[in-house]
Design an enzyme around this catalytic site. Structure first.
Site, PDB file in Angstrom:
ATOM      1  CG  ASN A  96      -9.027   1.772  16.532  1.00 30.50           C
ATOM      2  OD1 ASN A  96      -8.904   0.808  15.775  1.00 30.50           O
ATOM      3  ND2 ASN A  96      -9.599   2.912  16.146  1.00 30.50           N
ATOM      4  CB  THR A 125       5.966  10.309  16.232  1.00 29.50           C
ATOM      5  OG1 THR A 125       4.690  10.226  15.581  1.00 29.50           O
ATOM      6  CG2 THR A 125       7.062  10.124  15.198  1.00 29.50           C
ATOM      7  CG  HIS A 174      15.531  -6.249 -36.526  1.00 29.81           C
ATOM      8  ND1 HIS A 174      15.127  -5.118 -35.858  1.00 29.81           N
ATOM      9  CD2 HIS A 174      16.851  -6.073 -36.823  1.00 29.81           C
ATOM     10  CE1 HIS A 174      16.145  -4.282 -35.768  1.00 29.81           C
ATOM     11  NE2 HIS A 174      17.203  -4.830 -36.340  1.00 29.81           N
ATOM     12  CB  SER A 300      -1.937 -29.872 -23.090  1.00 31.16           C
ATOM     13  OG  SER A 300      -3.187 -29.564 -23.672  1.00 31.16           O
ATOM     14  CB  VAL A 307       6.652 -30.884 -22.160  1.00 28.92           C
ATOM     15  CG1 VAL A 307       7.314 -30.435 -20.856  1.00 28.92           C
ATOM     16  CG2 VAL A 307       6.562 -32.396 -22.220  1.00 28.92           C
ATOM     17  CB  SER A 345       0.133   3.543   7.494  1.00 34.17           C
ATOM     18  OG  SER A 345       0.097   2.479   8.418  1.00 34.17           O
ATOM     19  CB  THR A 346      -2.994   1.136   4.103  1.00 36.39           C
ATOM     20  OG1 THR A 346      -3.639  -0.074   3.716  1.00 36.39           O
ATOM     21  CG2 THR A 346      -3.138   2.174   2.994  1.00 36.39           C
ATOM     22  NE  ARG A 349      -0.987  -1.958   8.105  1.00 34.21           N
ATOM     23  CZ  ARG A 349      -0.665  -2.422   9.308  1.00 34.21           C
ATOM     24  NH1 ARG A 349      -0.210  -3.655   9.414  1.00 34.21           N
ATOM     25  NH2 ARG A 349      -0.781  -1.661  10.384  1.00 34.21           N
TER      26      ARG A 349
END
Length: 460
Positions: A96, A125, A174, A300, A307, A345-346, A349
């Site tokens: 786990n 670690t 503009h 379409s 196009v 950590s998550t 991912r």
């Protein structure tokens, strides 16, 4: 249960867009992370053997066997690692814990004549392994997948800049008609901006850094076992040997400021392409750009003639999603409660997903650029129908000739009115200027009023 395939994927990255994201699989998949963790653990074990202080000895043949664990890592190996984590494998019950599963995997693959199980993950670690493994994936993902795609887009823009350097078109500031430019010069602007952005991404990827300092960043376990070893120097050498900069002062976690810099650099490149996507979309809308129709392709579902600029729209959507993810990642991974919390950590991912949206956006932008062709006649007609845009040149030349109210004169003659080139010529006839200046004014046309745009495009 039916085997899941692309049509059952919960994310379009692994479903609809899987063919676009395939180049990232070696760097963004869980299998890739497993392999990178094995590499860190194996190379660390070998580095320990090279320390005079340890009794560990690993000969060349044993080193080759150990390195084969990550060099030849395949789907079957990934399956074994997953079983070690979730259900147990052989003599080992389920851990786990994804990094502990890597330790057991290495034990299973260790040479029979090497008794070194107690040295695997010695003093480490999980974050020591993970932060290095992640950067061993993020760095080549940026350098070998994303950056080459960005360079390809830049090369296309440079080619377009040179090809269409002398194609004049009406500019809009503009949203209103403004001093003309050339289509090539506008593409040159994007090529220049993107080139600078690529440099920032390259530097950020090259500068990724790693840590190897134990549970609180103090080398405490290492020092307890071998107090006479210079562990910071060892760590610096080891991390550098992996092709990363060394981060000497950390908590349990790498602060991830380096990742935040990379994510921000990618966002900068993406913002330039988003700007390009929007502009090209507008040029298509104004019919300044035509699109080459693909045989058999539906533009379409109801209007057969269309196009649609779908590549640029798709690029826009994916780059916007990428930037949202990159901003979140950059903000999140640089924070950790006290010396460590596990929420990052998550989150980490999802780095691959952010990169995948980048990659799709780049591919779609490149596809779109390959299909567009300037409609030079539409551009020319638009210029001819907007003669008032030479007013800037007229008032500037008159200022040169001493007319203090030049701006006001031209404004009175053109603003809010439909003006023809003949109206300008009538105004020129009444001016107190030399024949040479009058001829200079009469020679002005919207088509030729592009300054050095052609040279700017050619020099891009």
């Amino acid at each position: 249960m039916t085997e899941r395939g692309p049509l059952a994927a919960v994310s379009p990255l692994d479903g609809r867009y899987a063919r676009y994201t395939e180049p990232l699989v070696p760097y963004a998949s869980e299998r890739a992370l497993m392999r990178a963790r094995v590499e860190v653990e194996v190379e660390y074990l070998i580095a320990l053997a090279d320390l005079d202080a340890t009794p560990l000895s690993i000969d060349d043949g044993q080193r080759a066997t150990l390195r084969a664990l990550y060099e030849e890592f395949d789907d079957e190996d990934a399956s074994v690692v997953k079983q070690l984590e979730t259900e147990g494998y052989g003599e080992y019950s389920a851990t786990n814990h994804d990094v502990k599963a890597i330790e057991y995997f290495i034990r299973l693959g260790m040479p029979d004549d090497l008794d070194a199980a107690n040295w695997i993950h010695f003093g480490l670690t999980s974050e020591d392994v993970n932060n290095l493994a992640q950067r061993l994936l993020v760095k080549p993902a940026a350098q070998e997948v994303l950056i080459p795609e960005l360079r390809e887009i830049r090369d296309t823009l440079v080619e377009m800049a040179h090809t269409y350097a002398d194609v004049p078109m009406l500019a809009r500031t503009h949203g209103q008609p403004a001093t003309p430019t050339t289509f090539g010069k506008e593409m040159a602007v994007y090529a220049s901006r993107l080139g600078q952005a690529i440099g920032r991404v390259e530097r950020a990827a090259e500068g990724l850094s790693g840590k190897l300092a134990g549970a609180s960043g103090t080398y405490a376990a290492h020092v307890a076992a071998y107090p006479d070893v210079d562990w910071p120097t060892f760590a610096e050498s080891f991390v550098g040997g992996l092709g990363l900069e060394h981060e000497p002062l950390t908590t349990q976690v790498n602060p991830c400021d380096d990742l935040a810099v990379l994510f921000d650099a990618l966002r900068g490149a993406n913002n330039i392409l988003l700007d390009l996507d929007l502009d090209v979309w507008l040029y298509v809308s104004d019919r300044y750009l035509g699109q080459e129709a693909v045989e058999g392709e539906t533009g379409s579902s109801t209007m057969p003639h269309k196009v649609n600029p779908i590549d640029f729209e798709n690029s826009e959507g994916n780059l916007s999603k990428a930037n949202s993810d990159l901003r979140f990642l950059g903000d999140y991974v640089t924070n950790s409660r006290l010396q460590r919390d596990l929420s990052d950590s998550t989150v980490k991912r999802n780095i691959g997903a952010a990169f995948a949206h980048c990659l799709i956006g780049y591919s779609k932008c490149q596809n779109g650029l390959a299909k567009v062709v300037p409609n030079e006649q539409v551009m020319a007609d638009d210029l001819a129908g907007t003669p008032e845009i030479i007013g800037e040149a007229v008032q500037t030349i008159l200022r040169r000739e001493g007319y203090a109210d030049a701006y006001e004169q031209v404004k009175k003659a053109t603003r809010g009115r439909e003006v023809t080139i003949e109206d300008f010529h009538d105004m020129f006839a009444d001016l107190d200027v030399s024949d040479e200046v009058r001829a200079e004014l009469e020679a002005l046309t919207p088509t030729d009023y592009t300054g050095i745009a052609e040279q700017q495009a050619d020099n891009s």
